[in-house]
Design a protein around this motif. Structure first.
Motif, short mmCIF file in Angstrom:
data_model
loop_
_atom_site.label_atom_id
_atom_site.label_comp_id
_atom_site.label_asym_id
_atom_site.label_seq_id
_atom_site.Cartn_x
_atom_site.Cartn_y
_atom_site.Cartn_z
N ALA A 95 -11.80 -25.15 39.39
CA ALA A 95 -10.64 -25.78 40.00
C ALA A 95 -10.39 -27.17 39.40
CB ALA A 95 -10.83 -25.87 41.52
N SER A 148 -4.69 -13.99 47.60
CA SER A 148 -5.11 -15.28 47.04
C SER A 148 -6.07 -16.00 47.98
CB SER A 148 -3.91 -16.15 46.73
OG SER A 148 -3.12 -16.34 47.88
N GLU A 149 -5.90 -15.83 49.28
CA GLU A 149 -6.78 -16.48 50.25
C GLU A 149 -8.16 -15.83 50.28
OE1 GLU A 149 -4.00 -18.10 53.79
OE2 GLU A 149 -3.88 -15.93 53.45
N THR A 207 -10.90 -20.12 46.54
CA THR A 207 -11.27 -21.16 47.49
C THR A 207 -10.06 -22.06 47.75
OG1 THR A 207 -11.94 -22.77 45.83
CG2 THR A 207 -13.63 -21.18 46.57
N ASP A 208 -10.15 -22.89 48.76
CA ASP A 208 -9.07 -23.84 49.04
C ASP A 208 -8.84 -24.78 47.87
OD1 ASP A 208 -8.66 -22.70 51.52
OD2 ASP A 208 -9.75 -24.24 52.64
N ASP A 209 -9.93 -25.23 47.23
CA ASP A 209 -9.79 -26.12 46.05
C ASP A 209 -9.06 -25.41 44.91
OD1 ASP A 209 -11.00 -28.26 47.29
OD2 ASP A 209 -12.96 -27.93 46.33
N GLN A 210 -9.37 -24.15 44.70
CA GLN A 210 -8.72 -23.39 43.64
C GLN A 210 -7.23 -23.19 43.96
OE1 GLN A 210 -11.35 -20.06 43.88
NE2 GLN A 210 -12.71 -20.84 42.27
N LEU A 211 -6.93 -22.85 45.21
CA LEU A 211 -5.53 -22.68 45.61
C LEU A 211 -4.76 -23.99 45.45
CD1 LEU A 211 -5.98 -20.48 48.80
CD2 LEU A 211 -4.85 -19.80 46.68
N LYS A 212 -5.39 -25.10 45.85
CA LYS A 212 -4.75 -26.41 45.72
C LYS A 212 -4.48 -26.73 44.25
CE LYS A 212 -5.53 -31.33 46.39
NZ LYS A 212 -6.48 -32.37 46.77
N LEU A 232 -4.66 -11.88 55.84
CA LEU A 232 -4.88 -12.84 54.76
C LEU A 232 -4.20 -12.36 53.48
CD1 LEU A 232 -8.66 -13.73 55.17
CD2 LEU A 232 -6.70 -15.15 55.74
N ASN A 251 -17.51 -20.88 42.40
CA ASN A 251 -16.77 -22.13 42.20
C ASN A 251 -15.88 -22.12 40.96
OD1 ASN A 251 -18.63 -22.33 40.17
ND2 ASN A 251 -19.24 -24.43 40.64
#
Length: 183
Positions: A140, A9-10, A14-19, A6, A112
């Motif tokens: 995010a 960053s992963e 979170t996925d929302d933060q990465l997006k 991984l 979050n």
């Protein structure tokens, strides 16, 4: 797909933060391309000249240059006010973007929010952080808001660019051609 380690960053985000960070990076890149094109067009640089003169400039320097190049051409008080407001928004958004993109990411509680350790550099982003070293949490959704506002400002800047630079040049060129073709 083979299994891999991984990325940091992963693990940290979170996925929302990465997006959200990805969206902000893409919107920033789109803005920077427009700034480059704008300066190149107004200064009539070829690609080599553009790279030589503005290739290493930071986004905020390009924004300052465009303001200096375009503001004197605007005659209407309404246009001047809109233009100044747009550029203040852009400067603020770029400072926020710099905090988000260049921050030192750590795990945050609650999970979050993004936790960023900001170190003092004397830049405008420090004024927003309001300290030399401060842990700042950003959700995010807040990062997405910065990306959205950056996109909106880019679109508004494009309208100035198109209406007040490209169309004026095209009209002037057409008028010159028409005058030359009339016996």
């Amino acid at each position: 797909m083979p299994k891999r380690e991984l990325l940091s960053s992963e693990i940290l985000l979170t996925d929302d933060q990465l997006k959200a960070i990805g969206c902000l990076a893409v919107e920033s890149s789109r803005l920077e391309s427009l700034l480059d094109d704008f300066i190149q067009t107004v200064c009539r640089f070829d690609d080599t000249q553009k790279e030589l003169f503005i290739g290493k400039w930071m986004t905020s320097q390009k924004i300052d240059a465009i303001k200096l190049l375009i503001r004197p051409r605007l005659r209407s008080k309404v246009k001047l006010q809109k233009f100044d407001t747009l550029f203040e928004k852009l400067k603020d958004l770029i400072a926020r973007r710099n905090i988000i993109i260049h921050g030192d990411w750590t795990i945050s509680q609650p999970y979050n929010a993004l936790a960023i350790l900001i170190s003092g550099t004397g830049r405008r982003s420090d004024a927003i952080a309001n300290s030399k070293k401060k842990k700042l949490s950003i959700k995010a959704a807040d990062v997405m808001t910065v990306a959205l506002r950056l996109s909106e400002c880019r679109d508004e800047l494009f309208r100035f660019y198109y209406r007040d630079v490209v169309l004026k040049r095209a009209r002037a060129s057409l008028n010159k051609s028409l005058r030359q073709s009339v016996p």
